[in-house]
Motif scaffolding. Structure first.
Motif, PDB file in Angstrom:
ATOM      1  N   ALA A 241       1.041  -1.231   0.177  1.00  0.00           N
ATOM      2  CA  ALA A 241       0.058   0.068  -0.067  1.00  0.00           C
ATOM      3  C   ALA A 241       0.796   1.118  -0.013  1.00  0.00           C
ATOM      4  O   ALA A 241       2.096   1.451   0.434  1.00  0.00           O
ATOM      5  N   SER A 242       0.311   2.416  -0.581  1.00  0.00           N
ATOM      6  CA  SER A 242       1.080   3.496  -0.610  1.00  0.00           C
ATOM      7  C   SER A 242       0.865   4.105   0.767  1.00  0.00           C
ATOM      8  O   SER A 242       1.779   5.167   1.178  1.00  0.00           O
ATOM      9  N   GLY A 243      -0.125   3.927   1.672  1.00  0.00           N
ATOM     10  CA  GLY A 243      -0.495   4.641   2.834  1.00  0.00           C
ATOM     11  C   GLY A 243      -1.144   5.865   2.686  1.00  0.00           C
ATOM     12  O   GLY A 243      -1.421   6.656   3.651  1.00  0.00           O
ATOM     13  N   VAL A 244      -1.512   6.193   1.506  1.00  0.00           N
ATOM     14  CA  VAL A 244      -2.270   7.471   1.086  1.00  0.00           C
ATOM     15  C   VAL A 244      -3.649   7.148   0.637  1.00  0.00           C
ATOM     16  O   VAL A 244      -3.732   6.255  -0.401  1.00  0.00           O
ATOM     17  N   ALA A 245      -4.705   7.803   0.915  1.00  0.00           N
ATOM     18  CA  ALA A 245      -5.966   7.484   0.510  1.00  0.00           C
ATOM     19  C   ALA A 245      -6.499   8.671  -0.585  1.00  0.00           C
ATOM     20  O   ALA A 245      -6.494   9.914   0.228  1.00  0.00           O
ATOM     21  N   ARG A 246      -6.865   8.234  -1.634  1.00  0.00           N
ATOM     22  CA  ARG A 246      -7.344   9.514  -2.466  1.00  0.00           C
ATOM     23  C   ARG A 246      -8.462   9.399  -2.831  1.00  0.00           C
ATOM     24  O   ARG A 246      -8.964   8.044  -3.147  1.00  0.00           O
ATOM     25  N   SER A 247      -9.616  10.156  -3.042  1.00  0.00           N
ATOM     26  CA  SER A 247     -10.906   9.841  -3.418  1.00  0.00           C
ATOM     27  C   SER A 247     -10.835   9.683  -4.949  1.00  0.00           C
ATOM     28  O   SER A 247      -9.813  10.240  -5.757  1.00  0.00           O
ATOM     29  N   ILE A 248     -12.054   8.930  -5.290  1.00  0.00           N
ATOM     30  CA  ILE A 248     -12.123   8.593  -6.941  1.00  0.00           C
ATOM     31  C   ILE A 248     -12.476  10.241  -7.788  1.00  0.00           C
ATOM     32  O   ILE A 248     -11.952  10.209  -8.578  1.00  0.00           O
ATOM     33  N   GLN A 249     -12.810  11.290  -6.690  1.00  0.00           N
ATOM     34  CA  GLN A 249     -12.985  12.419  -7.539  1.00  0.00           C
ATOM     35  C   GLN A 249     -11.540  13.249  -7.825  1.00  0.00           C
ATOM     36  O   GLN A 249     -11.333  13.578  -8.926  1.00  0.00           O
ATOM     37  N   SER A 250     -10.563  13.003  -6.608  1.00  0.00           N
ATOM     38  CA  SER A 250      -9.116  13.393  -7.126  1.00  0.00           C
ATOM     39  C   SER A 250      -8.701  12.776  -8.065  1.00  0.00           C
ATOM     40  O   SER A 250      -7.785  12.971  -8.977  1.00  0.00           O
ATOM     41  N   LEU A 251      -8.865  11.374  -8.329  1.00  0.00           N
ATOM     42  CA  LEU A 251      -8.374  10.506  -9.529  1.00  0.00           C
ATOM     43  C   LEU A 251      -9.095  11.182 -10.987  1.00  0.00           C
ATOM     44  O   LEU A 251      -8.111  11.382 -11.846  1.00  0.00           O
ATOM     45  N   LEU A 252     -10.257  11.460 -10.901  1.00  0.00           N
ATOM     46  CA  LEU A 252     -10.896  11.815 -12.002  1.00  0.00           C
ATOM     47  C   LEU A 252     -10.194  13.227 -12.399  1.00  0.00           C
ATOM     48  O   LEU A 252     -10.036  13.886 -13.457  1.00  0.00           O
ATOM     49  N   ASP A 253     -10.189  14.162 -11.305  1.00  0.00           N
ATOM     50  CA  ASP A 253      -9.723  15.407 -11.450  1.00  0.00           C
ATOM     51  C   ASP A 253      -8.299  15.414 -12.210  1.00  0.00           C
ATOM     52  O   ASP A 253      -7.836  16.181 -13.059  1.00  0.00           O
ATOM     53  N   THR A 254      -7.433  14.486 -11.812  1.00  0.00           N
ATOM     54  CA  THR A 254      -6.035  14.377 -11.960  1.00  0.00           C
ATOM     55  C   THR A 254      -6.182  13.940 -13.542  1.00  0.00           C
ATOM     56  O   THR A 254      -5.401  14.745 -14.323  1.00  0.00           O
ATOM     57  N   LEU A 255      -6.908  13.142 -13.990  1.00  0.00           N
ATOM     58  CA  LEU A 255      -7.098  12.609 -15.324  1.00  0.00           C
ATOM     59  C   LEU A 255      -7.434  13.892 -16.311  1.00  0.00           C
ATOM     60  O   LEU A 255      -7.191  13.907 -17.359  1.00  0.00           O
ATOM     61  N   LEU A 256      -8.450  14.426 -15.904  1.00  0.00           N
ATOM     62  CA  LEU A 256      -9.190  15.871 -16.637  1.00  0.00           C
ATOM     63  C   LEU A 256      -8.054  16.854 -16.729  1.00  0.00           C
ATOM     64  O   LEU A 256      -8.066  17.509 -17.744  1.00  0.00           O
ATOM     65  N   GLY A 257      -7.062  16.966 -15.623  1.00  0.00           N
ATOM     66  CA  GLY A 257      -6.068  17.867 -15.949  1.00  0.00           C
ATOM     67  C   GLY A 257      -4.980  17.536 -16.792  1.00  0.00           C
ATOM     68  O   GLY A 257      -4.190  18.438 -17.217  1.00  0.00           O
ATOM     69  N   LEU A 258      -5.020  16.349 -17.211  1.00  0.00           N
ATOM     70  CA  LEU A 258      -4.042  15.826 -18.050  1.00  0.00           C
ATOM     71  C   LEU A 258      -4.547  16.038 -19.553  1.00  0.00           C
ATOM     72  O   LEU A 258      -3.624  15.685 -20.420  1.00  0.00           O
ATOM     73  N   SER A 259      -5.776  16.202 -19.633  1.00  0.00           N
ATOM     74  CA  SER A 259      -6.280  16.609 -21.037  1.00  0.00           C
ATOM     75  C   SER A 259      -6.471  18.113 -21.150  1.00  0.00           C
ATOM     76  O   SER A 259      -6.854  18.635 -20.285  1.00  0.00           O
ATOM     77  N   ALA A 260      -6.667  18.761 -22.453  1.00  0.00           N
ATOM     78  CA  ALA A 260      -6.762  19.785 -22.946  1.00  0.00           C
ATOM     79  C   ALA A 260      -8.376  20.085 -23.108  1.00  0.00           C
ATOM     80  O   ALA A 260      -8.737  21.223 -23.462  1.00  0.00           O
ATOM     81  N   ILE A 261      -9.258  19.189 -23.142  1.00  0.00           N
ATOM     82  CA  ILE A 261     -10.609  19.382 -23.456  1.00  0.00           C
ATOM     83  C   ILE A 261     -11.391  19.660 -22.069  1.00  0.00           C
ATOM     84  O   ILE A 261     -11.088  19.015 -21.098  1.00  0.00           O
ATOM     85  N   ASP A 262     -12.294  20.424 -22.411  1.00  0.00           N
ATOM     86  CA  ASP A 262     -13.358  20.669 -21.266  1.00  0.00           C
ATOM     87  C   ASP A 262     -14.467  19.500 -21.273  1.00  0.00           C
ATOM     88  O   ASP A 262     -15.068  19.437 -22.222  1.00  0.00           O
ATOM     89  N   ILE A 263     -14.567  18.854 -20.210  1.00  0.00           N
ATOM     90  CA  ILE A 263     -15.331  17.699 -20.091  1.00  0.00           C
ATOM     91  C   ILE A 263     -16.605  17.703 -18.809  1.00  0.00           C
ATOM     92  O   ILE A 263     -15.926  18.046 -17.846  1.00  0.00           O
ATOM     93  N   GLU A 264     -17.732  17.488 -19.288  1.00  0.00           N
ATOM     94  CA  GLU A 264     -18.614  17.299 -17.979  1.00  0.00           C
ATOM     95  C   GLU A 264     -19.021  16.106 -17.376  1.00  0.00           C
ATOM     96  O   GLU A 264     -18.338  15.141 -18.176  1.00  0.00           O
ATOM     97  N   THR A 265     -19.202  16.195 -16.258  1.00  0.00           N
ATOM     98  CA  THR A 265     -19.373  14.777 -15.609  1.00  0.00           C
ATOM     99  C   THR A 265     -20.658  14.516 -15.231  1.00  0.00           C
ATOM    100  O   THR A 265     -21.621  15.511 -14.798  1.00  0.00           O
ATOM    101  N   ARG A 266     -21.336  13.329 -15.630  1.00  0.00           N
ATOM    102  CA  ARG A 266     -22.660  13.007 -14.900  1.00  0.00           C
ATOM    103  C   ARG A 266     -22.423  11.482 -14.400  1.00  0.00           C
ATOM    104  O   ARG A 266     -21.784  10.584 -14.780  1.00  0.00           O
ATOM    105  N   VAL A 267     -23.331  11.481 -13.342  1.00  0.00           N
ATOM    106  CA  VAL A 267     -23.489  10.346 -12.561  1.00  0.00           C
ATOM    107  C   VAL A 267     -24.312   9.160 -13.363  1.00  0.00           C
ATOM    108  O   VAL A 267     -25.322   9.546 -13.719  1.00  0.00           O
TER     109      VAL A 267
END
Length: 319
Positions: A241-267
């Protein structure tokens, strides 16, 4: 040195094959697959399609390979599928491992065996009990985690009853290039890659974004497997384990930050699990103390590699 990797055609199996080929002096790597179309790493010297639930087939495999090390990865690992067909997951995961162990006993061989359990066995934990070490209570919350409890305890039992040199790895969430799109990081990354290629509208569909998980790069995970098999103490269980808990939101935000496209999210309600634990975080102090393991790859670096891999998949028309 002869090394048997069960489940070598899977996501982790490919990365483990690459790790062992690079780190071991002149290994003979033999891997098993089950499903048609599974790709094996070119480092493997031999690949065999074997249903390990078949006791005779498992024994024939071990008899022919006579391995010095066994990395038992083969399993049904997708939690939602375990709810759809619980017995499939229980039978595949428990019986396959038991057949490998029984084959070693019948043949009177004593390879060092690494059984891959899962941090899913710990289930829900209070905030005060985090991070969880190997002494944390076992509280499975889905059929997959029940199967992993059984695998974990079978490994311990056969060490205690027959003195087999079996170690148990309890990895927390692992991500990296090549992972199946059913899992969260590539599921998001593939949607982003399709949007970038104008194959989909600029909307990404999500499940529960508040859940927090302990993510580690798969390449760090398999390095942990290698170190446990080589240096771990027989009978012991090791968190990875890394010992760090990251939210799924932070995972998504990081991926979105690696793209130049503006993308909407829907549940998307179909992406919500019947039981979703609020936070999971692990303590890998025991692994560090016994083997010197520490994660090397950063969260952002891992997600950059995941997104690049998914872009290549989309460009090749593989999704």
């Amino acid at each position: 040195m002869r090394i048997l990797i069960t489940g070598a055609g899977g996501f982790v199996g490919g990365h483990l094959s690459a790790r062992l080929a690079a780190a071991e002096p002149e290994p003979t790597l033999i891997g098993t697959t089950l499903l048609p179309g599974e790709n094996v790493h070119p480092a493997l010297h031999e690949s065999r399609r074997v249903n390990l639930v078949d006791e005779a087939a498992a024994r024939a495999l071990v008899a022919d390979c006579r391995p010095d090390f066994i990395y038992h990865l083969a399993a049904q690992a997708f939690v939602p599928r375990s709810f759809d067909d619980p017995w499939e997951t229980l039978e595949n995961n428990i019986r396959a491992q038991l057949n490998i162990i029984l084959a070693c006993l019948a043949l009177k061989i004593r390879p060092r065996i690494l059984v891959v359990s899962s941090a899913e066995i710990y289930g829900a934990a209070s905030a005060s009990s985090l991070p969880m070490d190997e002494s944390a209570p076992i509280r499975p919350t889905n059929p997959y985690s029940v199967s992993k409890v059984a695998q974990d305890m079978l490994a311990l039992q056969y060490h205690l009853s027959h003195d087999l040199p079996i170690m148990r790895a309890r990895p927390f969430n692992h991500i990296g290039p090549g992972q199946n799109a059913r899992f969260v990081a590539p599921a998001f990354a593939l949607q982003i890659a399709r949007i970038e290629e104008k194959q989909a509208e600029a909307v990404i569909y999500v499940g529960n974004l508040s859940a927090k998980r302990d993510f580690t790069d798969v390449r760090d995970i398999v390095r942990g497997y290698h170190l446990i098999a080589a240096r771990g103490k027989a009978g012991e269980a090791y968190n990875i384990a890394s010992g760090v808990a990251r939210s799924i939101q932070s995972l998504l935000d990081t991926l979105l930050g690696l793209s130049a496209i503006d993308i909407e999210t829907r549940v998307d309600p179909a992406r919500l699990r019947p039981v979703d634990l609020p936070e999971i975080r692990g303590d890998a102090s025991k692994l560090r103390a016994d083997t010197g393991w520490q994660p090397r790859l950063s969260f952002t670096e891992t997600l950059r590699d995941v997104l690049m891999d998914c872009r290549q998949r989309v460009q090749r028309g593989e999704t």
